[in-house]
Design a protein around this motif. Structure first.
Motif, PDB file in Angstrom:
ATOM      1  N   GLY A  41       5.359   9.846  -8.501  1.00 54.54           N
ATOM      2  CA  GLY A  41       5.431   9.536  -9.924  1.00 54.54           C
ATOM      3  C   GLY A  41       6.504   8.542 -10.319  1.00 54.54           C
ATOM      4  O   GLY A  41       6.817   8.411 -11.511  1.00 54.54           O
ATOM      5  N   GLU A  42       7.088   7.850  -9.358  1.00 56.60           N
ATOM      6  CA  GLU A  42       8.063   6.811  -9.697  1.00 56.60           C
ATOM      7  C   GLU A  42       7.972   5.648  -8.722  1.00 56.60           C
ATOM      8  O   GLU A  42       7.432   5.769  -7.626  1.00 56.60           O
ATOM      9  N   ASP A  43       8.499   4.531  -9.150  1.00 60.36           N
ATOM     10  CA  ASP A  43       8.415   3.298  -8.375  1.00 60.36           C
ATOM     11  C   ASP A  43       9.393   3.326  -7.197  1.00 60.36           C
ATOM     12  O   ASP A  43      10.539   3.765  -7.343  1.00 60.36           O
ATOM     13  N   LYS A  71       1.516  15.618  -0.782  1.00 66.03           N
ATOM     14  CA  LYS A  71       2.119  16.401  -1.867  1.00 66.03           C
ATOM     15  C   LYS A  71       3.584  16.016  -2.050  1.00 66.03           C
ATOM     16  O   LYS A  71       4.006  15.621  -3.134  1.00 66.03           O
ATOM     17  N   LYS A  91       0.830  -1.197   0.000  1.00 60.33           N
ATOM     18  CA  LYS A  91       0.000   0.000   0.000  1.00 60.33           C
ATOM     19  C   LYS A  91       0.869   1.254   0.000  1.00 60.33           C
ATOM     20  O   LYS A  91       0.567   2.250  -0.676  1.00 60.33           O
ATOM     21  N   LYS A 108       4.252   5.864  -5.522  1.00 60.98           N
ATOM     22  CA  LYS A 108       4.188   6.074  -6.973  1.00 60.98           C
ATOM     23  C   LYS A 108       3.142   7.115  -7.332  1.00 60.98           C
ATOM     24  O   LYS A 108       3.346   7.946  -8.231  1.00 60.98           O
ATOM     25  N   GLU A 109       2.017   7.102  -6.619  1.00 56.13           N
ATOM     26  CA  GLU A 109       0.950   8.071  -6.890  1.00 56.13           C
ATOM     27  C   GLU A 109       1.395   9.494  -6.575  1.00 56.13           C
ATOM     28  O   GLU A 109       1.082  10.434  -7.310  1.00 56.13           O
ATOM     29  N   VAL A 110       2.126   9.666  -5.480  1.00 62.64           N
ATOM     30  CA  VAL A 110       2.535  11.003  -5.039  1.00 62.64           C
ATOM     31  C   VAL A 110       3.774  11.500  -5.780  1.00 62.64           C
ATOM     32  O   VAL A 110       3.835  12.660  -6.213  1.00 62.64           O
ATOM     33  N   LYS A 117       2.465   1.805  -3.397  1.00 67.55           N
ATOM     34  CA  LYS A 117       1.470   2.334  -4.329  1.00 67.55           C
ATOM     35  C   LYS A 117       1.307   3.834  -4.135  1.00 67.55           C
ATOM     36  O   LYS A 117       1.264   4.602  -5.107  1.00 67.55           O
ATOM     37  N   GLU A 118       1.236   4.263  -2.867  1.00 68.81           N
ATOM     38  CA  GLU A 118       1.092   5.692  -2.588  1.00 68.81           C
ATOM     39  C   GLU A 118       2.340   6.462  -3.007  1.00 68.81           C
ATOM     40  O   GLU A 118       2.249   7.596  -3.495  1.00 68.81           O
TER      41      GLU A 118
END
Length: 376
Positions: free
Chosen positions: A155-157, A195, A145, A151-153, A148-149
């Motif tokens: 923009g990279e793995d 952010k 989890k 990457k969402e925040v 995943k967050e």
């Protein structure tokens, strides 16, 4: 006691042997059968072993009772409160402990250089500190989890960022950025959750500071308060009878709440807050700088004595009680890092809880009962 038991057992075996031998060697007319010496020796050994096992069980039970009669805590005056008038805060603390019927068994001080070198404060703060100064990013267990967050925040793995050398713990991150503890904390305080800052779990944060990712960047400032040259703590080991004062009352009434402004009048933390100017303190105490630390439970007190004072579990009063309850030394060490455990009758299937949380505020005797319900 053990020697006398062995002698007693040996005496009984010898007496039995003598009677058997006498009845089978003529003159007795009893028709008894003489047992071979080897069998007699074996029987004697078994009997002595049985006696010793019974003695051990009784000794362990007695040790648990003794360990449960006394609450023993580790207390220290925090660095900011060591900077007032010489001996002033110490006098407040010692007077308040005496008023509550709490005995001071030992005291001393530990300087910043030793705190830093031996990582006492890092062990004290446990998982928060471990992620900030001990573990490298590749050693961190980030939940799916959290990845995943990330990457969402950002923009990279996460794994890619770690493998490419973009992620640092707080200590290495400060060095990479050329910042001291306060400098990193200043940059960290600018971050906004969702952010450029995310939370992976309890006490586990990652933020983007300039062009790198930093884990638990806030910690270095906390650490500096103990490790900067000139800083120190003044420590005390204290104890009191469990039937005269509960651990919960020790923390809430004698010590006072974490936020000293919410602590009851007359408590240690509230008194330091109310009298901080007279005590010569530079700034008004707050939730972080609240004057004094004290153990949250008998178990945490043991962990703190082992950490700060180098005590051995087997030589500690409460440690002896845990060992007598059958808790292995290795398990005690694992629990001392605030391990996640299951507790019979408390945790649901598949769920765990902090061992510190489940033992918090319990008295020594109650703690020694509850540890049997905690997963090893």
């Amino acid at each position: 006691m053990l020697t006398s038991t062995l002698r007693s057992a040996a005496s009984r075996v010898s007496a039995t042997t003598a009677r058997r031998f006498s009845s089978s060697s003529g003159g007795g007319g009893g028709g008894g059968v003489a047992l071979p010496v080897s069998l007699l020796a074996l029987a004697g050994t078994g009997y002595i072993f049985y006696e010793m096992e019974g003695l051990k069980a009784k000794t362990d039970d007695l040790q648990v009772q003794i360990s449960g009669k006394s609450n023993s805590a580790f207390v220290f005056i925090k660095p900011h409160a060591c900077k007032g008038k010489a001996g002033a805060v110490e006098q407040v603390l010692e007077d308040k402990l005496k008023e509550a019927g709490i005995r001071i068994t030992d005291k001393g001080e530990i300087l910043a250089e030793s705190i830093d070198k031996n990582m006492y404060i890092d062990t004290h703060y446990g998982a928060i500190a471990s992620k900030a100064v001990k573990l490298k990013p590749s050693e961190l267990n980030v939940p799916d989890k959290g990845k995943k967050e990330f990457k969402e925040v950002f923009g990279e793995d996460w794994d890619t960022a770690v493998n490419s050398g973009k992620v640092y713990n707080a200590k290495d991150g400060a060095s990479k950025l050329g910042l001291d503890a306060e400098g990193l904390n200043k940059e960290w305080s600018k971050l906004t959750r969702g952010k450029d800052l995310i939370k992976f779990g309890g006490g586990f944060y990652c933020g983007k500071v300039k062009n790198i990712y930093v884990v638990n960047g806030f910690y270095m400032s906390m650490r500096a308060a103990y490790c900067n040259p000139g800083e120190k703590i003044r420590w005390y080991t204290v104890n009191w009878n469990t039937d005269s004062l509960s651990w919960e009352d020790f923390r809430s009434k004698v010590l006072g709440a974490t936020d000293p402004s919410s602590a009851p009048k007359g408590s240690i933390r509230r008194t330091i807050l109310d009298d901080y100017k007279a005590l010569g303190l530079e700034s008004k105490p707050n939730t972080g700088d609240n004057g004094v630390h004290a153990s949250a439970s008998p178990f945490e007190a043991l962990a703190e004595r082992v950490n700060w004072l180098g005590k051995k579990i087997e030589d500690d009063g409460f440690g002896k009680g845990l060992l007598a309850k059958g808790i292995p030394k290795a398990t005690i060490k694992k629990w001392s890092e605030d391990a996640q455990v299951t507790v019979e009758g408390e945790t649901k299937d598949g769920k765990t809880t902090s061992v510190f949380d489940t033992l918090e505020d319990l008295d020594a005797d109650t703690s020694l009962v509850k540890v049997s319900k905690i997963s090893k």
